[in-house]
Design a protein around this motif. Structure first.
Motif, mmCIF file in Angstrom:
data_model
loop_
_atom_site.group_PDB
_atom_site.id
_atom_site.type_symbol
_atom_site.label_atom_id
_atom_site.label_comp_id
_atom_site.label_asym_id
_atom_site.label_seq_id
_atom_site.Cartn_x
_atom_site.Cartn_y
_atom_site.Cartn_z
ATOM 1 N N ASP A 142 -32.233 2.136 -15.024
ATOM 2 C CA ASP A 142 -31.210 1.712 -15.829
ATOM 3 C C ASP A 142 -30.185 0.742 -15.893
ATOM 4 O OD1 ASP A 142 -33.343 3.037 -17.134
ATOM 5 O OD2 ASP A 142 -32.202 4.874 -17.206
ATOM 6 N N ARG A 143 -29.833 1.792 -14.990
ATOM 7 C CA ARG A 143 -28.350 1.213 -14.606
ATOM 8 C C ARG A 143 -27.348 -0.632 -14.832
ATOM 9 N NH1 ARG A 143 -24.881 5.468 -11.893
ATOM 10 N NH2 ARG A 143 -23.187 3.691 -11.913
ATOM 11 N N LEU A 144 -28.778 -1.402 -13.307
ATOM 12 C CA LEU A 144 -29.100 -2.628 -13.373
ATOM 13 C C LEU A 144 -29.376 -3.131 -15.102
ATOM 14 C CD1 LEU A 144 -30.878 -2.453 -10.240
ATOM 15 C CD2 LEU A 144 -29.145 -3.222 -10.329
ATOM 16 N N GLU A 145 -30.363 -2.590 -15.668
ATOM 17 C CA GLU A 145 -30.785 -3.139 -16.683
ATOM 18 C C GLU A 145 -28.835 -2.991 -17.619
ATOM 19 O OE1 GLU A 145 -34.139 -3.226 -19.929
ATOM 20 O OE2 GLU A 145 -33.152 -0.867 -19.586
ATOM 21 N N GLU A 146 -28.802 -1.923 -17.266
ATOM 22 C CA GLU A 146 -27.359 -2.356 -18.896
ATOM 23 C C GLU A 146 -26.191 -2.655 -18.015
ATOM 24 O OE1 GLU A 146 -24.777 1.428 -18.714
ATOM 25 O OE2 GLU A 146 -27.008 2.794 -19.621
ATOM 26 N N LEU A 147 -26.502 -3.287 -16.221
ATOM 27 C CA LEU A 147 -25.258 -4.714 -16.461
ATOM 28 C C LEU A 147 -25.529 -6.118 -16.449
ATOM 29 C CD1 LEU A 147 -24.511 -3.514 -12.661
ATOM 30 C CD2 LEU A 147 -23.305 -3.398 -14.625
ATOM 31 N N VAL A 148 -27.246 -6.355 -15.905
ATOM 32 C CA VAL A 148 -27.909 -7.459 -16.396
ATOM 33 C C VAL A 148 -27.364 -7.905 -17.424
ATOM 34 C CG1 VAL A 148 -29.415 -9.060 -15.968
ATOM 35 C CG2 VAL A 148 -28.774 -7.546 -14.569
ATOM 36 N N TYR A 149 -28.075 -6.697 -18.440
ATOM 37 C CA TYR A 149 -29.213 -6.900 -20.365
ATOM 38 C C TYR A 149 -27.454 -7.152 -21.441
ATOM 39 C CZ TYR A 149 -33.108 -8.349 -18.187
ATOM 40 O OH TYR A 149 -34.552 -9.769 -16.929
ATOM 41 N N ASP A 150 -27.398 -6.260 -21.012
ATOM 42 C CA ASP A 150 -26.469 -6.343 -22.223
ATOM 43 C C ASP A 150 -25.449 -7.551 -22.559
ATOM 44 O OD1 ASP A 150 -26.938 -3.240 -22.448
ATOM 45 O OD2 ASP A 150 -24.414 -2.920 -21.376
ATOM 46 N N ASP A 151 -25.307 -7.284 -23.948
ATOM 47 C CA ASP A 151 -24.871 -8.720 -24.651
ATOM 48 C C ASP A 151 -24.193 -9.277 -23.954
ATOM 49 O OD1 ASP A 151 -27.458 -8.449 -26.415
ATOM 50 O OD2 ASP A 151 -26.270 -7.429 -27.906
ATOM 51 N N ALA A 152 -22.923 -8.599 -23.944
ATOM 52 C CA ALA A 152 -21.664 -9.414 -23.551
ATOM 53 C C ALA A 152 -21.137 -9.333 -21.881
ATOM 54 C CB ALA A 152 -20.036 -8.957 -24.403
ATOM 55 N N PRO A 153 -19.647 -9.473 -21.818
ATOM 56 C CA PRO A 153 -19.292 -8.993 -20.342
ATOM 57 C C PRO A 153 -18.992 -7.980 -20.256
ATOM 58 C CG PRO A 153 -19.016 -11.652 -20.815
ATOM 59 C CD PRO A 153 -19.331 -10.998 -22.127
ATOM 60 N N SER A 154 -18.778 -6.978 -19.135
ATOM 61 C CA SER A 154 -19.005 -5.924 -19.684
ATOM 62 C C SER A 154 -17.680 -5.192 -18.068
ATOM 63 C CB SER A 154 -19.269 -4.868 -19.360
ATOM 64 O OG SER A 154 -20.447 -4.859 -18.115
ATOM 65 N N LEU A 155 -17.474 -4.368 -18.198
ATOM 66 C CA LEU A 155 -16.534 -3.771 -16.736
ATOM 67 C C LEU A 155 -16.803 -2.890 -16.036
ATOM 68 C CD1 LEU A 155 -13.749 -4.761 -15.694
ATOM 69 C CD2 LEU A 155 -12.435 -2.513 -16.956
ATOM 70 N N TYR A 156 -17.526 -3.408 -15.087
ATOM 71 C CA TYR A 156 -18.404 -2.289 -14.384
ATOM 72 C C TYR A 156 -17.139 -1.788 -13.082
ATOM 73 C CZ TYR A 156 -20.733 -0.107 -9.974
ATOM 74 O OH TYR A 156 -20.663 0.739 -8.856
ATOM 75 N N HIS A 157 -16.722 -0.398 -13.461
ATOM 76 C CA HIS A 157 -15.748 1.110 -12.769
ATOM 77 C C HIS A 157 -16.865 1.222 -12.126
ATOM 78 C CE1 HIS A 157 -12.776 2.674 -11.502
ATOM 79 N NE2 HIS A 157 -13.007 3.937 -11.849
#
Length: 395
Positions: free
Chosen positions: A296-311
Motif C-alpha cells: 500500500d505504501r509503495l503504491e501511494e508513493l508511485v501512483y498518486d497523481d502529483a509529486p508528494s513529500l515523503y516523510h
C-alpha cells in the motif's frame, strides 16, 4: 494461516462465483451486513482485485434514518479439510571461475475444522427500494478521503452476503523447510575453496477461531453521485470483482518485458544499497501484514497523481520495519538526478518524490505485488543471508 483456509474454502464451495475469501481475522469483525468495502482492480494481469473493509456500514454514511436490512440466513455446509504438500528443488550452475549450488525442500500440512457454516444474505431488492431518494453524507471522513481525485482507483461496495461459522473452529498448521547453498570459486591454479551453509525451520501452530467469524462474503457496487444520491450495481463485473478476462498473448509479452526491465533496475543497484534492502525485504516477507502494508505504501508513493513529500518517522511507527525499508529504498534511487530531492540524508528525512521518474520504487512495487503470492512467501522460510551472498557473487 487463516487466509489459506478461507481461500481453500472459497475454491471448494464457490469456485466460479463471486465469493471473496476473508484475508484476516481483523477484517472478519468489520464485515457486518451492509458493511462498506473499498476495492481496487488489478494493475497487472497477474494481480487480483484488492479488497479493504473500512469498519463503516452504509447506514453510518447515510443522511437521515437508518435502513433496516432484511436478512435471510440458512445452513450452507459442514466443512472439514486436511491438505498436505511437498516441494523440492535443486539448481547447480558453474564455470571456470565460479560454481554455485542452491537446493531446498519442504513439506506442510494444513487441517481445518470449521463445523457448520451459515450463509446470510441481504434482500437486495428491498434494499434498493428502501434506498430510493436517499443520500449519503458527502462530508463523512471516509467519503471525503476516498472521493478525492487521487483516490479514484478505489470503488465503493457493500456486503450483501456473508458466510460464517456457528461454533468455535480449529485450524492446525505444520511445516518443515530445509535449504542449502554453496559457492566454489577458483582461486590460484587448481586450488578451489568451497563455502556452504544450511537453513532449517520447523513450524507448528494451532489457531482457535471463535463462533460467528466471517470466512467469505459477496459485495454489490455502490455508485455515489455528486449530489450524494447513490445506486447499487448488482453484477460482479461492475462491482470490481475480477472476471475471467482473456489477455492477448501480445499484451502479456509486452507486460512481462516491461516488468523484466523494471526488475533489472534492482539488480543494477550497487552492493552497498542492494544488500541491506534484501535483508530487510526477507524480514518483511515473513509477515504477510507487513508485506500488505508495504504494498500500500509503495503504491501511494508511485501512483498518486502529483509529486508528494515523503516523510518517515519510524521511531513512532507501529510498522517501523516498513519505514526503515522505504528510507533505504528511496535513498538507493540514484538512477536519475530528478527522481527525488533529499532534504536530509538522516533516517526519517523528508524527500520530494517525482511521480514521473522513480525506477527503483516502481520496480520494488512490482516485486512486492508478485510476492503477495503464497508460493513466493514460502521462499522466505528456506532463504538465509547466504542467498544474498550468492546474488552478490553472481552480479
Amino acid at each position: 494461516m487463516f487466509d489459506k483456509v478461507t481461500q481453500r474454502l472459497v475454491r471448494q464451495i464457490d469456485p466460479d462465483g463471486d465469493l471473496i475469501a476473508v484475508s484476516s481475522l481483523i477484517d472478519s469483525g468489520k464485515l457486518q451486513p451492509l458493511a462498506v468495502v473499498m476495492n481496487r482492480r488489478s494493475r497487472r494481469f497477474w494481480q487480483t482485485t484488492k479488497y479493504r473493509p473500512t469498519g463503516f456500514t452504509l447506514n453510518q454514511l447515510l443522511q437521515g434514518e437508518y435502513i433496516q436490512p432484511e436478512l435471510d440466513q440458512k445452513e450452507l455446509v459442514t466443512y472439514q479439510e486436511t491438505h498436505q504438500g511437498n516441494v523440492s528443488g535443486y539448481l547447480e550452475a558453474g564455470g571456470s571461475v565460479l560454481s554455485v549450488s542452491v537446493g531446498g525442500s519442504g513439506g506442510s500440512a494444513l487441517f481445518s475444522s470449521l463445523g457448520m457454516l451459515h450463509k446470510e444474505t441481504v434482500n437486495v431488492f428491498k434494499l434498493i427500494k428502501d434506498s430510493k431518494q436517499r443520500k449519503v453524507d458527502l462530508h463523512h471522513p471516509l467519503l471525503k478521503q476516498m472521493l478525492d481525485t487521487s483516490k479514484q482507483k478505489w470503488e465503493f461496495t457493500v456486503v450483501t452476503t456473508r458466510v460464517f461459522n456457528t461454533s468455535e473452529s480449529k485450524i492446525k498448521y505444520s511445516s518443515i523447510m530445509e535449504g542449502s547453498s554453496g559457492i566454489t570459486p577458483q582461486l590460484v591454479g587448481n586450488i578451489k575453496a568451497k563455502v556452504s551453509g544450511k537453513a532449517h525451520s520447523h513450524t507448528n501452530c494451532v489457531m482457535k477461531i471463535p463462533a460467528n467469524t466471517v470466512m467469505a462474503y459477496k459485495i454489490s457496487g455502490l455508485d455515489i453521485k455528486s449530489d450524494g444520491q447513490y445506486e447499487f450495481i448488482l453484477r460482479g463485473h461492475f462491482c470490481g470483482i475480477q472476471s475471467h478476462q482473456a489477455y492477448p498473448l501480445s499484451g502479456v509479452k509486452t507486460e512481462l518485458e516491461e516488468v523484466k526491465s523494471l526488475l533489472c533496475v534492482l539488480a543494477g543497484l550497487p552492493h552497498q544499497s542492494r544488500s541491506p534492502l534484501l535483508l530487510q525485504l526477507r524480514q518483511i516477507l515473513l509477515d504477510r501484514e507487513h508485506l500488505s502494508v508495504l504494498e500500500d505504501r509503495l503504491e501511494e508513493l508511485v501512483y498518486d497523481d502529483a509529486p508528494s513529500l515523503y516523510h518517515s518517522s519510524y521511531s513512532h511507527s507501529p510498522h517501523q520495519i516498513i519505514d526503515t525499508f522505504l528510507d533505504l529504498l528511496i535513498q538507493s534511487d540514484t538512477t536519475s538526478e530528478t527522481s527525488l530531492s533529499t532534504e536530509s540524508t538522516n533516517p526519517g528525512a523528508s524527500m520530494r518524490l517525482s511521480k514521473q521518474n522513480q525506477p527503483v520504487l516502481v520496480a520494488m512495487y512490482n516485486l512486492v505485488c508478485a510476492a503477495m503470492d503464497d508460493g513466493l512467501l514460502s521462499l522466505a522460510d528456506i532463504c538465509s543471508s547466504q542467498v544474498s551472498c550468492l546474488l552478490d557473487s553472481l552480479h
